[in-house]
Write a protein that holds these residues in place. Structure first.
Motif, mmCIF file in Angstrom:
data_model
loop_
_atom_site.group_PDB
_atom_site.id
_atom_site.type_symbol
_atom_site.label_atom_id
_atom_site.label_comp_id
_atom_site.label_asym_id
_atom_site.label_seq_id
_atom_site.Cartn_x
_atom_site.Cartn_y
_atom_site.Cartn_z
ATOM 1 N N ARG A 10 4.168 -66.898 24.875
ATOM 2 C CA ARG A 10 2.787 -66.597 25.488
ATOM 3 C C ARG A 10 3.069 -66.171 26.668
ATOM 4 O O ARG A 10 3.811 -66.632 27.553
ATOM 5 N N ARG A 11 2.136 -65.182 27.093
ATOM 6 C CA ARG A 11 1.994 -64.662 28.468
ATOM 7 C C ARG A 11 0.695 -64.987 29.055
ATOM 8 O O ARG A 11 -0.453 -64.451 28.457
ATOM 9 N N ASN A 12 0.881 -65.526 30.381
ATOM 10 C CA ASN A 12 -0.431 -65.576 31.043
ATOM 11 C C ASN A 12 -1.037 -64.384 31.649
ATOM 12 O O ASN A 12 -0.363 -63.421 31.458
ATOM 13 N N GLU A 13 -2.317 -64.522 32.340
ATOM 14 C CA GLU A 13 -2.658 -63.333 33.047
ATOM 15 C C GLU A 13 -1.914 -62.656 33.820
ATOM 16 O O GLU A 13 -2.226 -61.351 34.318
ATOM 17 N N THR A 86 -10.705 -71.795 28.400
ATOM 18 C CA THR A 86 -11.498 -71.709 27.664
ATOM 19 C C THR A 86 -10.655 -70.800 26.488
ATOM 20 O O THR A 86 -10.786 -70.796 25.280
ATOM 21 N N GLY A 87 -10.226 -69.503 27.078
ATOM 22 C CA GLY A 87 -9.547 -68.524 26.377
ATOM 23 C C GLY A 87 -8.057 -69.194 25.770
ATOM 24 O O GLY A 87 -7.709 -69.113 24.633
ATOM 25 N N LYS A 88 -7.707 -70.029 26.518
ATOM 26 C CA LYS A 88 -6.245 -70.690 26.342
ATOM 27 C C LYS A 88 -6.566 -71.488 25.040
ATOM 28 O O LYS A 88 -5.614 -71.568 23.996
ATOM 29 N N ASP A 89 -7.635 -72.268 24.906
ATOM 30 C CA ASP A 89 -8.018 -73.383 23.815
ATOM 31 C C ASP A 89 -8.462 -72.592 22.647
ATOM 32 O O ASP A 89 -7.831 -72.836 21.618
ATOM 33 N N VAL A 90 -9.027 -71.213 22.874
ATOM 34 C CA VAL A 90 -9.503 -70.441 21.691
ATOM 35 C C VAL A 90 -8.008 -69.985 21.053
ATOM 36 O O VAL A 90 -7.845 -70.013 19.783
ATOM 37 N N LEU A 91 -7.224 -69.631 21.957
ATOM 38 C CA LEU A 91 -5.853 -69.178 21.325
ATOM 39 C C LEU A 91 -5.185 -70.056 20.735
ATOM 40 O O LEU A 91 -4.497 -70.026 19.739
ATOM 41 N N LEU A 187 -5.646 -63.650 28.356
ATOM 42 C CA LEU A 187 -4.550 -64.169 27.834
ATOM 43 C C LEU A 187 -3.718 -63.441 26.566
ATOM 44 O O LEU A 187 -4.640 -62.973 25.826
ATOM 45 N N SER A 188 -2.446 -63.617 26.513
ATOM 46 C CA SER A 188 -1.710 -62.935 25.404
ATOM 47 C C SER A 188 -0.700 -63.544 24.946
ATOM 48 O O SER A 188 -0.021 -64.618 25.623
ATOM 49 N N LEU A 666 -0.879 -59.840 20.952
ATOM 50 C CA LEU A 666 -2.242 -60.505 20.423
ATOM 51 C C LEU A 666 -2.953 -60.769 22.007
ATOM 52 O O LEU A 666 -2.095 -61.440 22.801
ATOM 53 N N GLU A 667 -3.988 -60.290 22.189
ATOM 54 C CA GLU A 667 -4.823 -60.447 23.586
ATOM 55 C C GLU A 667 -6.179 -61.010 23.466
ATOM 56 O O GLU A 667 -6.889 -60.514 22.419
ATOM 57 N N ILE A 668 -6.421 -62.067 24.182
ATOM 58 C CA ILE A 668 -7.848 -62.619 24.274
ATOM 59 C C ILE A 668 -8.270 -62.275 25.732
ATOM 60 O O ILE A 668 -7.832 -62.712 26.648
#
Length: 672
Positions: A10-13, A86-91, A187-188, A666-668
């Protein structure tokens, strides 16, 4: 249909890679779901379905409720942080939520009813299904992926937020795309198993060389070093080098010494030792011309294959400081060192973009007496690649027995042609550190020379040490922390680093007669080069330059001697000066016109980067054929000089699984 994907990172922003994560029931989101369903979710029947519906509904309502609470903004920083979380939880939910948990979703239910999904897909995750539908390249399946993403994301993300999901920069679904993106969090993750347009069934395999056996040639240089220019009985220059060889077997080892010896031939008085053995009788004199000043410049070689060992080695030179003229200082000329060819099972893999190295000075002891004063001179090259950002560069000096002459520069340190340290009132024994970070940062991609002068001037024609001895202390084997050395640490942009490649050290020799100038031609056959060093074995030197010219391109000067006698034994050549697809000519030239020829013992040492992994290949009807294909492709990539002794193979062994290609990004994106 079947679907499966392996989440490998996983890669952060900011682009930093976190610890690898594999979709499994051990994931945090899965644990939350499992805790709501309990063990009965493994059972079949109406009770399971009702429990699943209730639990999934509770999970979704709880997610929406908590997400709603989380968006009571108090500051820009907090707004961004909450978007990111929030994005992290969704991922995490997408990676861990199984299809069997959400069969009550309208989209999911219709896919089961239509046969798009079957019971085999119950244990697949939401990300598995979306990725496998997208990877088919079929417009209908792409829409199905978008519909599933829409329903899942709309149920977990508050309607007030904008968001977008994409695979390899292709948008799968987005919500509130026209909203003002004042705050944006990205987030990716890397999903292995998905690549657009690849077959969706069959067997594929990839292979990775966990351990490899290879033959390596490595050079451990003697950098220029010196002592007083006068001498007599008992006046000696002692230089000791310690170096470590990580070998399973020593194949060949040659010691090369290039010496400036004063105005008489010192052959009968010099002594040479290696690992406790006297090797003086092994000396082969390659060159011994006399200069116009009456000095001698000598080049020796020693065959030390039988006494070089795996582990620490110790070489001691005892050089006679013979009678002098103004140019008769006893010193080592550049290019000396030990060239060792050995077998090793050690696999040096490129695994990150942070690098460091320590250059240890050789131990130098200059002995003298009242009428013949000693001094110490030492030069050391330092470098970083042209794209490097230096985080730390520190020099440590440990001198002993230094004389304090108030009218003279007793201890001097130069960085290239700039003096960065001067001590006119030194203590006899001192251990100091100097910060070189800024100096090296300003000269990235080049060879920088650090020169140390103790009780001597930069011309090496005046010495005023004590009547006994002056010492530059270094012992990396037994006392590394107290040794004189230079430590360098830096990082490179991730996109410029060949992750997962094997680093192999190789050497290209010059050929022909000694000459000035002299060149060598290198051809890398398209293989990426991590670093390279020119080792110039020269009779004498005054002002040496080094140039590189790829065939069909202009010539670039990459080095010029900054101070007297400071040509290092290792001149760094940044790979950016090469073209790995054509011949490259490296030329060394000195402005000196007499006894400054460059010998054929000179070499270019370079690090080749060989891929240690082959990705998924063709689709085969059985796993055995896929595995054999992967092993054969890996063998071809490693080439004839690397043998994989341990291979790890990953293959899809379940029929109906979509192609395990990729990885895909994959990116959110979340905004408000």
């Amino acid at each position: 249909m079947g679907a499966e994907g392996l989440i490998i990172g996983r890669r952060n922003e900011r682009g930093a890679t976190a610890s690898p994560a594999i979709t499994s029931p051990a994931g945090s989101a899965t644990k939350r779901i499992a805790s709501l369903f309990g063990k009965p979710f493994l059972k079949k029947g109406f009770v399971f379905s009702l429990d699943a519906i209730i639990a999934a509904s509770i999970l979704i309502l709880l997610t929406v409720f908590l997400a709603g609470l989380s968006f009571t903004y108090t500051s820009p920083e907090l707004r961004y942080e909450r978007l990111y979380l929030t994005g992290k939880d969704v991922l995490s939910l997408m990676q861990n939520t199984r299809m069997s948990y959400i069969k009550d979703f309208q989209t999911v239910g219709s896919y089961y009813a239509q046969g798009v999904l079957t019971q085999e897909d119950d244990n697949k995750t939401v990300l598995d299904i979306i990725g496998s539908l997208w990877s088919t390249g079929n417009a209908t399946d792409e829409q199905r992926a978008a519909d599933l993403a829409q329903e899942f994301l709309n149920r977990t993300i508050p309607a007030r937020l904008g968001y977008e999901m994409s695979f390899d920069n292709q948008v799968i679904y987005q919500q509130n795309s026209t909203a003002n993106r004042t705050f944006l969090a990205r987030l990716s993750t890397i999903a292995s198993g998905f690549q657009k347009g690849k077959p969706v069934s069959g067997y594929v395999a990839r292979a990775f060389a966990v351990k490899a056996k290879t033959n390596i040639t490595e050079i451990f240089p003697f950098e220029p070093a010196g002592a007083g220019n006068s001498g007599g009985a008992g006046d000696k220059l002692n230089i000791t080098k310690r170096f470590f060889v990580n070998a399973t077997k020593i194949l060949n080892s040659t010691l090369i010494i290039a010496e400036h010896s004063g105005n008489s031939d010192p052959d009968a008085q010099n002594e040479f030792y290696m690992n406790g053995q006297d090797i003086t009788a092994r000396r082969q004199i390659i060159e011994n011309p006399q200069t116009p000043y009456g000095d001698y410049v000598l080049v020796y070689t020693f065959n030390v294959s039988d006494i070089t060992v795996s582990g620490w080695n110790r070489i001691s030179l005892v050089l006679f400081r013979s009678g002098s003229s103004n140019t008769g200082r006893t010193r080592l000329n550049p290019g000396g060192g030990v060239e060792v060819t050995y077998s090793t099972d050690f696999t040096k893999l490129v695994v990150n973009n942070t690098f460091n190295y320590t250059q240890y000075f050789d131990s130098i002891v200059s002995k003298g007496k009242q009428s013949d004063r000693p001094g110490v001179f030492a030069a050391m090259p330092v470098y970083v690649p042209s794209d490097a950002a230096v985080t730390n560069a520190t020099m440590y000096l440990n001198w002993q027995g230094v004389a304090d002459d108030a009218s003279r520069p007793d201890v001097q340190v130069f960085f290239n042609d700039k003096r960065i340290y001067l001590n006119t009132t030194p203590l006899p024994n001192s251990f100091i550190s100097l910060n070189l970070t800024g100096n090296i940062s300003q000269n990235a991609g080049r060879t920088n020379v650090v020169a140390v002068y103790i009780n001597t001037n930069t011309s090496l024609n005046d010495f005023w040490g004590p009547a006994s001895e002056v010492r530059l202390f270094s012992d990396p084997q037994n006392k590394p922390s107290n040794s004189s050395k230079i430590f360098v640490e830096y990082f490179r942009p991730p996109q410029n680093v060949k992750f997962g490649y094997i680093d192999i050290n190789q050497v290209q020799h010059f050929s022909g007669l000694k000459a000035n100038p002299k060149d060598v031609t290198l051809f890398f056959n398209g293989t990426p080069i991590d670093r390279s060093f020119l080792h110039v074995v020269q009779l004498d030197n005054k002002n040496t330059s080094v140039k590189v010219q790829p065939q069909g391109y202009g010539q670039a000067q990459i080095f010029q001697t900054p101070l007297n006698f400071s040509l290092p034994s290792s001149v760094y050549i940044d790979p950016v000066y090469y073209n790995i697809s054509v011949n490259n000519t490296v030329t060394a030239n000195d402005t000196c016109t007499s006894t400054c020829e460059i010998t054929s013992l000179s070499t270019v040492e370079y690090g080749s980067l060989i891929k240690s992994i082959v990705g998924f290949g063709g689709v085969y009807p059985n796993a055995t054929a896929a595995v054999e294909d992967a092993k054969e492709r890996l063998k071809q990539v490693l080439g004839s000089f690397i043998t994989a002794t341990e291979i790890e193979v990953l293959n899809s062994s379940v029929k109906g699984v979509p192609s395990l290609w990729g990885p895909a990004k994959l990116e959110i994106r979340m905004w408000s």
